[in-house]
Design a protein around this motif. Sequence first.
Motif, PDB file in Angstrom:
ATOM      1  N   ALA A  26       0.840  -1.210   0.000  1.00  0.00           N
ATOM      2  CA  ALA A  26       0.000   0.000   0.000  1.00  0.00           C
ATOM      3  C   ALA A  26       0.869   1.252   0.000  1.00  0.00           C
ATOM      4  CB  ALA A  26      -0.932  -0.010   1.211  1.00  0.00           C
ATOM      5  N   GLU A  27       1.905   1.255   0.828  1.00  0.00           N
ATOM      6  CA  GLU A  27       2.783   2.430   0.893  1.00  0.00           C
ATOM      7  C   GLU A  27       3.518   2.637  -0.430  1.00  0.00           C
ATOM      8  OE1 GLU A  27       5.366   2.155   4.297  1.00  0.00           O
ATOM      9  OE2 GLU A  27       3.683   1.693   5.622  1.00  0.00           O
ATOM     10  N   LEU A  30       1.323   4.231  -3.322  1.00  0.00           N
ATOM     11  CA  LEU A  30       0.902   5.612  -3.072  1.00  0.00           C
ATOM     12  C   LEU A  30       1.731   6.611  -3.858  1.00  0.00           C
ATOM     13  CD1 LEU A  30      -1.358   5.766  -0.972  1.00  0.00           C
ATOM     14  CD2 LEU A  30       0.269   6.745   0.620  1.00  0.00           C
ATOM     15  N   GLU A  31       3.036   6.388  -3.897  1.00  0.00           N
ATOM     16  CA  GLU A  31       3.888   7.393  -4.534  1.00  0.00           C
ATOM     17  C   GLU A  31       3.736   7.410  -6.058  1.00  0.00           C
ATOM     18  OE1 GLU A  31       8.319   6.086  -4.756  1.00  0.00           O
ATOM     19  OE2 GLU A  31       7.586   5.547  -2.764  1.00  0.00           O
ATOM     20  N   GLY A  33       0.818   7.781  -7.225  1.00  0.00           N
ATOM     21  CA  GLY A  33      -0.454   8.478  -7.395  1.00  0.00           C
ATOM     22  C   GLY A  33      -1.649   7.556  -7.341  1.00  0.00           C
ATOM     23  N   LYS A  34      -1.453   6.343  -6.828  1.00  0.00           N
ATOM     24  CA  LYS A  34      -2.589   5.421  -6.699  1.00  0.00           C
ATOM     25  C   LYS A  34      -3.042   5.371  -5.246  1.00  0.00           C
ATOM     26  CE  LYS A  34      -1.311   2.220 -10.424  1.00  0.00           C
ATOM     27  NZ  LYS A  34      -2.372   2.464 -11.397  1.00  0.00           N
ATOM     28  N   TYR A  35      -4.344   5.232  -5.061  1.00  0.00           N
ATOM     29  CA  TYR A  35      -4.883   5.042  -3.717  1.00  0.00           C
ATOM     30  C   TYR A  35      -4.772   3.567  -3.346  1.00  0.00           C
ATOM     31  CZ  TYR A  35      -6.852   9.725  -3.764  1.00  0.00           C
ATOM     32  OH  TYR A  35      -7.000  11.087  -3.799  1.00  0.00           O
ATOM     33  N   ALA A  36      -4.627   3.313  -2.043  1.00  0.00           N
ATOM     34  CA  ALA A  36      -4.511   1.921  -1.622  1.00  0.00           C
ATOM     35  C   ALA A  36      -5.055   1.731  -0.214  1.00  0.00           C
ATOM     36  CB  ALA A  36      -3.057   1.490  -1.664  1.00  0.00           C
ATOM     37  N   GLN A  37      -5.539   0.528   0.028  1.00  0.00           N
ATOM     38  CA  GLN A  37      -5.902   0.087   1.376  1.00  0.00           C
ATOM     39  C   GLN A  37      -5.126  -1.184   1.671  1.00  0.00           C
ATOM     40  OE1 GLN A  37     -10.072  -0.874   1.151  1.00  0.00           O
ATOM     41  NE2 GLN A  37     -10.745   1.142   1.813  1.00  0.00           N
ATOM     42  N   LYS A  61     -10.039   7.581  -5.185  1.00  0.00           N
ATOM     43  CA  LYS A  61     -10.219   7.330  -3.759  1.00  0.00           C
ATOM     44  C   LYS A  61     -11.061   6.066  -3.559  1.00  0.00           C
ATOM     45  CE  LYS A  61     -11.973   9.227   0.504  1.00  0.00           C
ATOM     46  NZ  LYS A  61     -12.585  10.290   1.261  1.00  0.00           N
TER      47      LYS A  61
END
Lengths: 190, 393
Positions: A26-27, A30-31, A33-37, A61
Amino acid sequence: MPAKYFEIRWHGRAGQGAKSASQLLAESVLEFGKYAQAFPEYGAERSGAPMKAFNRVSDEKILIHSSVENPDVVVVFDDTLLSPSVVQGLSEDGTLIVNTTKGEDLVRAKTKFCGKVCVIDATDIALQEIKRGIPNTVMLGAVAKTTGILSLEAVQRKVRLMFEKKLTPEAVEANIRAVQRGYEEVSCSG
Amino acid sequence: MMEKVAQMIAVTGAQAVAHAMRQIEPDVVAAYPITPQTPIVEYFAKFVADGVVKTEMIPVESEHSAMSAVVGAAAAGARAMTATSANGLALMHEIVYIAASTRLPVVMPVVNRALSGPINIHCDHSDTMAERDSGWIQFYVEDAQEAYDLTILSVRLAEHEHVRLPVMVNQDGFIISHGVEPVSFLPDDVVKKFVGELKPIYPLLDTEHPVTYGPLDLYDYYFEHKRQQIEAMKNVEKVFPEVAQEFFKISGRKYSFVEPYKLDDAEHVMVALGSTNGTVKYTVDKMREEGCKVGLLKIWMFRPFPKDEIQRYLTGRKSVVVLDRSASFGAEAPLYEAVKSSLYESASRPLLSSFIYGLGGRGIAIEDVEEAFEKSISGELVTDYEYYLGLRE
């Protein structure tokens, strides 16, 4: 239509680092530009017990907060967990990634899965590189290569960030090599 | 204003709130450090141990003592916080009520988890619903971002001179508290400037102006004091939008009593608390593609209950489905009851129905939300009959 999320389900045994792997993933995305859970499924927590963790990745989102029922990818950390239930909800277009020394045939025999199967000898690689049989960083490399949702460099950067506070510089480098080998040595068919 | 996700940080809801507390840097945090405590105070205790904050951390022997210590500190004139969950909150109950009665502006993040028994550690709202008449302001959040934002915002709301009431900021256990998702953090100095310094009112430690806290207060004045508390709660209606506007200026994120989602032309509306709202939003988008005029009214603030907004947004709709993640045994579920009573005076009442879901962490999927909407649209639901989602018969 609302956004289609890319979903991953991780099957492991408590202590193998599947939860950390899902968080690192997930981390890492993110960089870009993608959202993650990332979220684990908690039950009775004890070392060695089967556990699951999940990821959702999206360009938008992410709204849903329910469990992942129809993953695009299933990652299995331990081949003793293989059974038809680990591929439940995984379509034939999906991918199954397994840590095993026994090859694709065993994976297909145990799961009855006909889609794409990728195997990697992650525990042996982990033993060689980090001297411990914790396969999570190797598996992350394999997931990066297989799914293409994150780059090798991004995973290695996050592994360094996460581990440099806890481990010796040698152990951090060993984990970086483990990611690299997972990326290079995973083999897929179907 | 859309944040760029690349500048956001992936954290759990518990971490997000621990960072809000780090930036607020209260004078005192008291906590009972084992189960059913949340990771919030674990992360915060690390900030204290590492010298990142100067907060006085008081480990106590029970949740009852944690709230007692917080009450003492707040009465003395300190900014005091704690966090809790489930049976921990239940054990606090006596002092939770006293904190509100004493008009102490305490902010407490709560991780919503089922009350025992049988023993269950997963999400539902039975813990905070048991405190709904305790005199605390209650927020329920949809995601980790809202948990972070409303923790910060609540400091100003609680401490406002016309309010002076404690606030619970409730996030769904495990789903939000232990799930990792991107959060946009405000700079430390911006948060510190926003929350400012606590202005104590009648502090115990002001020995030049001695006061008494918690005295005997019988039929002579107790009633008048309760009336003041009722009026303070009413003042939230006026103060909260002001504080929310100031928070908007520093964050670009808008908060209100409720969040309407695709309601303009909606004929069928769902009402819910907490993280389930995201799943409902997704389902609304999906069903609208199929031509269904559906929408959502998310309840951010449950106490005081935003009756005016309920009336404004729900009057004239064809049907309204209320989702509750807790039961009220022998009566209507808490959110349903509140929505229903708000609509009593409405000239054009929608067909109302009540669904209980998700007790003890039972999942709620898109299909469950669709099922409730479809039953509501088809007109087959009976008002006041209690329906269930995801339950085996």
